[in-house]
Design an enzyme around this catalytic site. Structure first.
Site, PDB file in Angstrom:
ATOM      1  N   HIS A  98      -4.099  18.390  61.404  1.00 49.06           N
ATOM      2  CA  HIS A  98      -2.821  19.193  60.836  1.00 49.06           C
ATOM      3  C   HIS A  98      -2.440  19.179  59.390  1.00 49.06           C
ATOM      4  O   HIS A  98      -2.088  20.207  59.346  1.00 49.06           O
ATOM      5  CB  HIS A  98      -1.386  17.824  61.216  1.00 49.06           C
ATOM      6  CG  HIS A  98      -1.809  17.342  62.905  1.00 49.06           C
ATOM      7  ND1 HIS A  98      -1.945  16.002  63.050  1.00 49.06           N
ATOM      8  CD2 HIS A  98      -1.229  18.173  63.717  1.00 49.06           C
ATOM      9  CE1 HIS A  98      -1.850  15.736  64.649  1.00 49.06           C
ATOM     10  NE2 HIS A  98      -1.353  16.770  64.939  1.00 49.06           N
TER      11      HIS A  98
ATOM     12  N   GLY B 275      -4.834  25.284  65.729  1.00 49.70           N
ATOM     13  CA  GLY B 275      -6.140  24.166  65.194  1.00 49.70           C
ATOM     14  C   GLY B 275      -6.493  24.750  66.448  1.00 49.70           C
ATOM     15  O   GLY B 275      -6.431  25.145  67.321  1.00 49.70           O
TER      16      GLY B 275
ATOM     17  N   LEU C  47       0.178  12.578  62.626  1.00 50.84           N
ATOM     18  CA  LEU C  47      -0.847  13.532  61.910  1.00 50.84           C
ATOM     19  C   LEU C  47      -1.263  12.777  61.272  1.00 50.84           C
ATOM     20  O   LEU C  47      -1.608  11.942  60.860  1.00 50.84           O
ATOM     21  CB  LEU C  47       0.958  14.645  60.565  1.00 50.84           C
ATOM     22  CG  LEU C  47       1.718  14.325  61.630  1.00 50.84           C
ATOM     23  CD1 LEU C  47       2.954  15.438  59.938  1.00 50.84           C
ATOM     24  CD2 LEU C  47       1.508  15.589  62.641  1.00 50.84           C
ATOM     25  N   HIS C  48      -2.746  14.192  61.059  1.00 51.80           N
ATOM     26  CA  HIS C  48      -3.737  13.001  60.711  1.00 51.80           C
ATOM     27  C   HIS C  48      -4.459  14.490  59.518  1.00 51.80           C
ATOM     28  O   HIS C  48      -3.845  15.439  59.621  1.00 51.80           O
ATOM     29  CB  HIS C  48      -4.967  12.915  61.441  1.00 51.80           C
ATOM     30  CG  HIS C  48      -4.963  14.424  62.444  1.00 51.80           C
ATOM     31  ND1 HIS C  48      -5.568  15.146  62.324  1.00 51.80           N
ATOM     32  CD2 HIS C  48      -4.558  13.861  63.848  1.00 51.80           C
ATOM     33  CE1 HIS C  48      -5.449  16.233  63.448  1.00 51.80           C
ATOM     34  NE2 HIS C  48      -5.239  15.331  64.606  1.00 51.80           N
TER      35      HIS C  48
ATOM     36  N   GLY D 252       3.085  15.601  66.372  1.00 51.52           N
ATOM     37  CA  GLY D 252       3.727  14.271  65.558  1.00 51.52           C
ATOM     38  C   GLY D 252       2.094  13.259  65.698  1.00 51.52           C
ATOM     39  O   GLY D 252       0.708  14.030  65.885  1.00 51.52           O
TER      40      GLY D 252
HETATM   41  P1  AMP Z   1      -1.625  18.568  68.448  1.00 58.96           P
HETATM   42  O1  AMP Z   1      -0.171  17.539  66.923  1.00 58.96           O
HETATM   43  O2  AMP Z   1      -2.584  17.573  68.730  1.00 58.96           O
HETATM   44  O3  AMP Z   1      -0.592  18.872  69.436  1.00 58.96           O
HETATM   45  O4  AMP Z   1      -2.064  19.405  67.756  1.00 58.96           O
HETATM   46  C1  AMP Z   1      -0.687  20.041  67.049  1.00 58.96           C
HETATM   47  C2  AMP Z   1      -1.663  21.518  66.180  1.00 58.96           C
HETATM   48  O5  AMP Z   1      -2.873  21.067  65.041  1.00 58.96           O
HETATM   49  C3  AMP Z   1      -2.178  22.697  67.008  1.00 58.96           C
HETATM   50  O6  AMP Z   1      -2.358  23.456  67.089  1.00 58.96           O
HETATM   51  C4  AMP Z   1      -3.952  21.501  67.331  1.00 58.96           C
HETATM   52  O7  AMP Z   1      -4.752  22.431  67.544  1.00 58.96           O
HETATM   53  C5  AMP Z   1      -3.744  21.745  65.663  1.00 58.96           C
HETATM   54  N1  AMP Z   1      -5.122  20.129  65.637  1.00 58.96           N
HETATM   55  C6  AMP Z   1      -5.126  18.711  65.838  1.00 58.96           C
HETATM   56  N2  AMP Z   1      -6.288  18.285  65.456  1.00 58.96           N
HETATM   57  C7  AMP Z   1      -7.126  19.380  65.370  1.00 58.96           C
HETATM   58  C8  AMP Z   1      -8.535  19.032  64.062  1.00 58.96           C
HETATM   59  N3  AMP Z   1      -9.034  18.122  64.173  1.00 58.96           N
HETATM   60  N4  AMP Z   1      -8.585  19.991  63.039  1.00 58.96           N
HETATM   61  C9  AMP Z   1      -7.241  21.403  62.794  1.00 58.96           C
HETATM   62  N5  AMP Z   1      -6.559  21.203  63.512  1.00 58.96           N
HETATM   63  C10 AMP Z   1      -5.832  20.436  64.808  1.00 58.96           C
END
Ligand code: AMP
Length: 276
Positions: free
Chosen positions: A34, A145, A30-31, A28
């Site tokens: 995501h 990511g 989210l940006h 969550g």
């Molecule tokens: P998180 O919510 O931080 O657990 O991230 C969820 C998914 O989004 C993971 O697979 C991350 O690697 C991916 N993710 C997070 N930040 C980025 C970004 N800046 N660019 C691409 N994917 C991302």
């Protein structure tokens, strides 16, 4: 978009789908990073399910579990407008009921280097939740990511071993205009810290551009990161992109070499990586 909070509902949703399902697991807050995973998911499958779960198992004792941002309504709106079919957002009790005792871990050096050496048990928590989510969602494709490159490599290894999901796709890192990798944790940064943060990206580009001695470039990079105002550096290292082993001769293995960094800025730990 269907919002699913319990496992029975998830099974019902999944049971009603015959076409390809792509899965985007998140914590969550989210940006655009995501959302680039969601976009790639939509390009690769007819149905997309995302999950939001701040996984207690992957946070260490002194880490940011309790203060991790949880803007649920905003996240729901973003996923809806991106055309996601379903959101799985279980409570910790739903995923880990009383008596839950299983851990999934990978048993090789990938787990003990980089973040594994600084966040003890972190990747066991990640593997456990991802394996559990894979077995519940049963996707055809799952997207992660490259921002969390070690996590992606470990999940690929685990998934190859346990044969859970037919295809794992790694998605390139989305960055802010000044090069800072997008992250939910960037919102912890003060205004001053936010100005310092892109130094990680600048230093990585400098190391990449260096054609001379790699260890000298890395030493210079470490000094620059601390000089810019980071309190502590966990690592600035070049490793093999698949095995995460240390690469000694980058000039011969450039196509497989990746530069990884993790450093602390105030109360925030930032990570990043690029291909060399
Ligand atoms: P998180 O919510 O931080 O657990 O991230 C969820 C998914 O989004 C993971 O697979 C991350 O690697 C991916 N993710 C997070 N930040 C980025 C970004 N800046 N660019 C691409 N994917 C991302």
């Amino acid at each position: 978009m269907q919002i699913i909070t319990n496992i029975n509902e998830l099974k019902q949703w999944r049971g009603g789908i015959e076409k390809q399902v792509a899965f985007v697991p998140t914590m969550g807050a989210l940006h655009a990073g995501h959302m680039s995973l969601v976009k790639a998911a939509k390009q690769n499958a007819q149905h997309v399910i995302a999950s939001i779960f701040v996984n207690p198992l992957q946070f260490g004792e002194n880490e940011d579990l309790s203060r991790y941002p949880r803007p649920f309504e905003r996240d729901v709106a973003m996923l809806k407008s991106a055309g996601v079919d379903a959101l799985f957002a279980p409570s910790p009790e739903e995923l880990y009921p009383q008596g839950f005792a299983t851990q999934v871990c990978i048993n090789n050096a990938m787990d003990s280097v980089l973040c594994g050496a600084h966040r003890f048990g972190h990747f066991n928590g990640v593997c456990t939740v991802v394996a559990l989510l894979f077995s519940l969602v049963r996707p055809d494709i799952a997207l992660f990511g490259e921002k969390d490159f070690q996590q992606l490599a470990i999940i690929k290894r685990m998934n190859d071993d346990l044969r859970l999901v037919p295809q794992i796709i790694g998605v390139p890192t989305m960055r802010e205009a000044d090069g800072l990798a997008m992250s939910s944790r960037n919102q912890y940064l003060s205004e001053t810290e936010r100005k310092i943060a892109p130094v990680l990206h600048i230093v990585m580009q400098q190391v990449k551009a260096n054609n001379g001695d790699l260890s000298e470039a890395l030493e210079q990079g470490k000094a620059d990161i601390l000089q810019a105002g980071f309190e502590r550096l966990d690592y600035l290292e070049v490793r093999h992109a698949q095995t995460l082993e240390q690469t000694h001769n980058v000039h011969n293995e450039r196509h497989n070499a990746r530069l990884f960094v993790a450093a602390h800025l105030g109360r925030t730990r930032l990570i990043d990586n690029i291909a060399l």
